[in-house]
Write a protein that holds these residues in place. Structure first.
Motif, PDB file in Angstrom:
ATOM      1  N   ALA A   1       5.212  -2.865  -2.402  1.00 46.13           N
ATOM      2  CA  ALA A   1       5.473  -2.925  -0.959  1.00 46.13           C
ATOM      3  C   ALA A   1       4.882  -4.197  -0.354  1.00 46.13           C
ATOM      4  O   ALA A   1       5.503  -4.839   0.513  1.00 46.13           O
ATOM      5  CB  ALA A   1       4.892  -1.688  -0.277  1.00 46.13           C
ATOM      6  N   GLY A   2       3.683  -4.575  -0.802  1.00 46.22           N
ATOM      7  CA  GLY A   2       3.061  -5.791  -0.281  1.00 46.22           C
ATOM      8  C   GLY A   2       3.877  -7.031  -0.586  1.00 46.22           C
ATOM      9  O   GLY A   2       4.037  -7.915   0.274  1.00 46.22           O
ATOM     10  N   MET A   3       4.398  -7.125  -1.804  1.00 46.23           N
ATOM     11  CA  MET A   3       5.240  -8.271  -2.166  1.00 46.23           C
ATOM     12  C   MET A   3       6.470  -8.344  -1.270  1.00 46.23           C
ATOM     13  O   MET A   3       6.866  -9.419  -0.797  1.00 46.23           O
ATOM     14  CB  MET A   3       5.674  -8.162  -3.637  1.00 46.23           C
ATOM     15  CG  MET A   3       4.580  -8.424  -4.656  1.00 46.23           C
ATOM     16  SD  MET A   3       5.282  -8.352  -6.330  1.00 46.23           S
ATOM     17  CE  MET A   3       3.832  -8.675  -7.315  1.00 46.23           C
ATOM     18  N   LEU A   4       7.115  -7.192  -1.061  1.00 50.46           N
ATOM     19  CA  LEU A   4       8.332  -7.165  -0.245  1.00 50.46           C
ATOM     20  C   LEU A   4       8.031  -7.510   1.207  1.00 50.46           C
ATOM     21  O   LEU A   4       8.804  -8.218   1.875  1.00 50.46           O
ATOM     22  CB  LEU A   4       8.987  -5.786  -0.345  1.00 50.46           C
ATOM     23  CG  LEU A   4       9.574  -5.423  -1.718  1.00 50.46           C
ATOM     24  CD1 LEU A   4       9.964  -3.946  -1.771  1.00 50.46           C
ATOM     25  CD2 LEU A   4      10.795  -6.302  -2.031  1.00 50.46           C
ATOM     26  N   GLU A   5       6.920  -7.017   1.724  1.00 48.88           N
ATOM     27  CA  GLU A   5       6.562  -7.314   3.118  1.00 48.88           C
ATOM     28  C   GLU A   5       6.254  -8.796   3.293  1.00 48.88           C
ATOM     29  O   GLU A   5       6.578  -9.391   4.334  1.00 48.88           O
ATOM     30  CB  GLU A   5       5.373  -6.457   3.536  1.00 48.88           C
ATOM     31  CG  GLU A   5       5.745  -4.983   3.737  1.00 48.88           C
ATOM     32  CD  GLU A   5       4.530  -4.095   3.932  1.00 48.88           C
ATOM     33  OE1 GLU A   5       3.397  -4.581   3.682  1.00 48.88           O
ATOM     34  OE2 GLU A   5       4.703  -2.913   4.301  1.00 48.88           O
ATOM     35  N   GLU A   6       5.628  -9.410   2.250  1.00 47.06           N
ATOM     36  CA  GLU A   6       5.359 -10.843   2.309  1.00 47.06           C
ATOM     37  C   GLU A   6       6.653 -11.655   2.345  1.00 47.06           C
ATOM     38  O   GLU A   6       6.689 -12.782   2.829  1.00 47.06           O
ATOM     39  CB  GLU A   6       4.513 -11.267   1.106  1.00 47.06           C
ATOM     40  CG  GLU A   6       3.051 -10.883   1.204  1.00 47.06           C
ATOM     41  CD  GLU A   6       2.333 -11.626   2.310  1.00 47.06           C
ATOM     42  OE1 GLU A   6       2.649 -12.819   2.534  1.00 47.06           O
ATOM     43  OE2 GLU A   6       1.482 -11.017   2.990  1.00 47.06           O
TER      44      GLU A   6
END
Length: 651
Positions: free
Chosen positions: A541-546
């Motif tokens: 999720a963090g990668m996608l939000e970045e």
């Protein structure tokens, strides 16, 4: 004329009798004196007529028969009974004996007075010898069959009735001869086999093909079972008529139990070997992973401490990333050893691939090693996975360096050849590209060379690696349809060659450098990320939000479906291995209930069910750039996304 005819007729009868040579035909007086003698008598007995006429016929009998009064009883029987017939030993002039069939008939005048006897003798010595030999042969066979106790040997008539029984049959089956003769052999079969018609099929097969052979359970008299090997052969007359069957049965119960015990023992040994292999794998991999985790944990711990003071932490982050990437490489080695990595086979320009590896090889191998390449002016492309081929060559180069502790030269050589089964039975006919890594190191003796490709075998000492390097390369080569060969001698270095199938000229060649870096998208998406592991889910999720996307999270397939019911999303990214509902099952549910919604499956498994191959897939571990590429490929692959409504706040 009246008297002449009988005289002529008598002469003809005399000529007839005198010329018979297969029978001794002569006359005796009423007291047994020889009165006439024919050619047959002369041939059988050895006497000329002038020697025997006037002598008593008893001289043809043995001394024992003479003493017993047999000649006189023969004449007496013929006189009173009208005929005497018998067989027995007779004596020739030279004293030798022959077996004779004798008929004596009385000769009487018209008034009934006895005037003598007609004696006809036939030599049956040869026939008796043949009969005696047959009798002896039958007796020997009977003794042979009756002496066998390890086989049940008995005869059946054409319908399966038992007509003979030997001690072996009695021992196996438990029936006495008098109990079983006249019974049908089907009683030895189980009820299930009788109902299935197995006994009659056995006889039909033997009658039709001349032989029936099988193994199966048979029943003893006491109802117990034994495992039998059965042969049934047909017995036919000289005219070809079916007389019956010869049946031979052997009790193999003990052998079968021994085989089952042996198979169980082998399974136990196999399990022990498997556990030993798992132990070796666990020990070697745990050592390597502990080293890598020590770097990752230590670097991140230092980075967290330095971050609080505002210091530069990039060096520690780089260290952690490098260690993590080495962990991914180790995983690939294990998958390659198991032949379970998913290869992306394509046309590979080996010359370009090796040239592009120059910096990597130089950094990895160090300054003590000189690298030399030898390639022809033109080298056909190979059919392989370029990333795995790079890893394989790097492994071979590291092994070559370790074989030269004092430094030396490593040669990477390329060539191509057309091979046939006769040249290399372990390869299919066709064209191959050969990539060889040659060192000038210590070499290997025959024993080491024999074990070089074994998993976990290493000459580098404890704590110096898993021993999966050559196993990985060997597995990779076989998955590509090729082969790994090793040539080495102590003190003369080692040549390790990868034989890879030739790639047809029209095979599509994909250059990784041509894939654009898509870390930024023109339009942000609403993405549902699904994973039962909170750490992995948070990271994804963090990668996608970045990347600028809006991300909702679910920890199971059921949670994901509930989220989809409450609002619309553009893309679902789900882990494959989840309890209750796998990623594939979730994707199937989405296809049914939310048609057109794309799904990407993330997996750490090397092999997935066949129906997985039609869905986009991302292998763990992955970087943000790889995640961005697959999101872009899925969402901008010609499909127009339509957002029906913004996601509600209570998602």
């Amino acid at each position: 004329m009246h008297t002449a005819a009988p005289e002529g007729s008598g002469n003809r009868f005399e000529l007839l009798v005198q010329n018979v040579t297969d029978y001794a035909i002569y006359m005796l007086s009423e007291t047994g004196i020889v009165a006439s003698w024919n050619a047959g008598a002369r041939r059988f007995k050895g006497y000329d007529a002038e020697e025997i006429i006037g002598q008593h016929f008893s001289r043809f009998y043995t001394a024992e028969d003479q003493a017993a009064g047999l000649p006189a009883r023969a004449l007496e029987t013929a006189e009173h009974a009208g005929r005497f017939e018998a067989e027995g030993w007779r004596v020739r002039k030279d004293g030798s004996r022959f077996w004779a069939h004798v008929v004596i008939d009385p000769i009487r005048e018209p008034g009934g007075r006895l005037i003598g006897f007609a004696k006809v003798t036939r030599d049956l010595t040869e026939r008796r010898a043949a009969e005696e030999e047959l009798r002896r042969s039958e007796e020997r066979f009977r003794l042979l069959v009756q002496g066998v106790t390890d086989y049940a040997i008995y005869m059946l008539d054409p319908v399966g009735t038992i007509t003979s029984w030997n001690p072996g049959a009695e021992r196996f089956k438990g029936y006495k001869t008098e109990e079983i003769l006249g019974q049908n052999f089907s009683r030895f079969y189980s009820e299930e086999d009788r109902m299935a018609g197995l006994p009659s099929r056995a006889l039909d097969t033997a009658a039709r093909e001349g032989r029936f052979e099988a193994e199966g359970w048979r029943i003893r008299k006491d109802g117990s079972r034994f495992w039998a090997h059965v042969i049934i052969d047909t017995i036919r007359s000289a005219q070809g008529e079916l007389i019956g069957f010869a049946k031979i049965t052997r009790d193999l119960t003990e052998r079968r139990e021994t085989q089952l015990a042996l198979e169980e023992a082998r399974e136990v040994v196999f399990q022990a070997q498997k556990m030993d292999a798992i132990g070796k794998l666990t020990g070697g991999v745990a050592h390597d992973f502990n080293n890598l985790l020590a770097v990752i944990v230590g670097s991140l711990d230092l980075a967290r401490q330095r971050l609080a003071s505002g210091a530069d932490i990039s060096r520690y982050i780089d260290n952690a990333m490098t260690a993590a990437e080495r962990g991914a490489t180790l995983t690939q080695r294990m998958l390659a050893f198991a032949r379970k990595q998913e290869l992306k086979l394509r046309s590979v320009d080996c010359v370009t691939l090796v040239r592009d590896m120059a910096d990597l090889l130089k950094t990895t191998l160090g300054n003590g090693v000189a690298i030399e390449t030898r390639f022809p002016l033109q080298l056909s492309a190979a059919h392989a996975d370029p990333a795995q081929l790079e890893l394989a060559l790097l492994n071979l180069a590291v092994n070559a360096r370790d074989a030269m502790p004092d430094g030396g030269r490593i040669i990477i050589e390329g060539a191509e050849a057309t091979l046939s089964k006769a040249q290399r039975p372990d390869l299919a006919d066709g064209r191959y590209v050969r990539l060889s890594v040659i060192d000038e190191g210590e070499g290997m003796d025959a024993a080491t060379l024999e074990r070089a490709r074994e998993p976990f075998f290493t000459t580098k000492g404890v704590g110096k690696g898993t021993g999966l390097g050559l196993s990985m390369v060997h597995g990779f080569a076989e998955q590509c349809g090729g082969l790994l060969t090793i040539a080495s001698e102590p003190g003369k270095g080692t040549t390790v060659s990868l034989w890879l199938p030739w790639a047809p000229a029209d095979e599509v060649r994909e250059d990784v450098a041509d894939i654009p870096d898509m870390l930024a998208l023109a339009e942000p998406l609403v993405i549902l990320a699904v994973d039962d592991d909170d750490l992995v889910l948070t990271n994804t999720a963090g990668m996608l939000e970045e990347l600028g996307h809006t991300v909702f999270q679910a920890t199971s397939g059921r949670d994901a479906l509930r989220v989809l019911e409450k609002g619309s999303v553009d893309l679902v990214i789900t882990d494959y291995a989840m309890p209750g509902m796998t990623g594939t099952q979730l994707a199937d549910q989405i296809d049914e209930r939310f048609s057109g919604l794309p799904v990407v499956i993330i997996t750490g498994f090397a092999e997935l069910p066949p129906n997985m191959t039609r869905r986009p897939r991302l292998d763990k571990p992955f970087k943000q750039a790889e995640l961005a590429r697959i999101v872009t490929a899925v969402t901008q692959g010609g499909q127009k996304l339509v957002r029906l409504a913004p996601p509600s706040d209570n998602l």
